[in-house]
Design an enzyme around this catalytic site. Structure first.
Site, mmCIF file in Angstrom:
data_model
loop_
_atom_site.group_PDB
_atom_site.id
_atom_site.type_symbol
_atom_site.label_atom_id
_atom_site.label_comp_id
_atom_site.label_asym_id
_atom_site.label_seq_id
_atom_site.Cartn_x
_atom_site.Cartn_y
_atom_site.Cartn_z
ATOM 1 N N GLU A 70 193.573 153.489 71.328
ATOM 2 C CA GLU A 70 193.257 153.677 69.905
ATOM 3 C C GLU A 70 194.236 154.648 69.244
ATOM 4 O O GLU A 70 195.054 155.292 69.906
ATOM 5 C CB GLU A 70 191.807 154.154 69.766
ATOM 6 N N GLU A 96 192.768 143.823 76.535
ATOM 7 C CA GLU A 96 193.248 142.506 76.984
ATOM 8 C C GLU A 96 194.724 142.321 76.644
ATOM 9 O O GLU A 96 195.522 141.883 77.472
ATOM 10 C CB GLU A 96 192.461 141.378 76.298
ATOM 11 N N CYS A 118 188.210 139.660 71.396
ATOM 12 C CA CYS A 118 188.231 139.431 69.944
ATOM 13 C C CYS A 118 189.094 138.193 69.654
ATOM 14 O O CYS A 118 189.793 137.686 70.540
ATOM 15 C CB CYS A 118 188.787 140.657 69.228
HETATM 16 N N1 THU Z 1 188.227 146.297 72.239
HETATM 17 C C1 THU Z 1 188.911 145.844 73.332
HETATM 18 O O1 THU Z 1 189.743 146.545 73.920
HETATM 19 N N2 THU Z 1 188.646 144.588 73.749
HETATM 20 C C2 THU Z 1 187.680 143.773 73.227
HETATM 21 O O2 THU Z 1 187.497 142.666 73.708
HETATM 22 C C3 THU Z 1 186.904 144.227 72.073
HETATM 23 C C4 THU Z 1 187.298 145.521 71.483
HETATM 24 C C5 THU Z 1 188.480 147.680 71.818
HETATM 25 C C6 THU Z 1 189.193 147.880 70.508
HETATM 26 C C7 THU Z 1 188.713 149.256 70.105
HETATM 27 O O3 THU Z 1 189.510 150.231 70.746
HETATM 28 C C8 THU Z 1 187.310 149.343 70.677
HETATM 29 O O4 THU Z 1 187.236 148.344 71.674
HETATM 30 C C9 THU Z 1 186.208 149.135 69.651
HETATM 31 O O5 THU Z 1 186.395 147.974 68.937
#
Ligand code: THU
Length: 161
Positions: free
Chosen positions: A64, A75, A112
């Protein structure tokens, strides 16, 4: 007008012990690496592990940023790294695991839309379905091929010729 219905097929597992030995190994890597996520804003740790045809496993975590859109999902971190390190290897499967130290993750985490599109790209060049194993404390779901997750995906066919 003709109505069409697309069905999605998946397997549900109560815990990792129900997975095949190979999937268990991959899933364990995703679980293990999830503690390395850099998720100070969402407190939602995601770990991912990508299995290549040569047996290599490449891992990734969500990263992040204070400028929120600059971050990246676990992913894509793992997939981009895998294809950077081994550009000619087919990707066979990807495991994803999520947890939070602050709240219960009571749903299985699933990629996502952007990550699905990226999985679809590598599936296209690998010319074989990529299995997606998704888990959390709520259980595990496995799909065989990104088509189960992204049936009506954008494809490049319309762009060529
Ligand atoms: N996130 C992922 O790394 N993979 C997913 O499949 C869904 C969301 C992360 C993005 C962000 O850092 C946090 O999860 C919350 O959305």
């Amino acid at each position: 007008m003709k109505k069409h219905v697309i069905q999605c097929e998946f397997e549900r597992y109560e815990n990792a012990a129900e997975l095949s030995t190979e999937d268990q190994e991959l899933y364990a890597k995703a679980v293990e690496i999830s503690t390395n996520a850099y998720a100070p804003y969402s407190a939602f740790n995601v770990g991912s592990a990508v299995k290549l045809a040569n047996g290599e496993i490449i891992v990734g975590t969500n990263q992040e940023n204070i400028a929120y859109p600059s971050g990246l999902c676990a992913e894509r971190v793992a997939l981009f790294s895998a294809h950077t390190l081994f550009p000619n290897e087919k990707i066979e499967s990807i495991a994803i695991f999520a947890f939070s130290k602050d709240f219960a993750v009571d749903e299985v985490v699933s990629p996502c839309g952007a990550c699905r599109q990226v999985i679809a790209e590598y599936e296209g060049i690998s010319k074989q379905p990529i299995s997606v194993i998704m888990g959390s404390e709520a259980g595990i779901i496995k799909t065989n091929g990104v088509n189960q997750l992204l049936p009506f995906r954008f494809s490049s066919t319309g762009l060529k010729n």
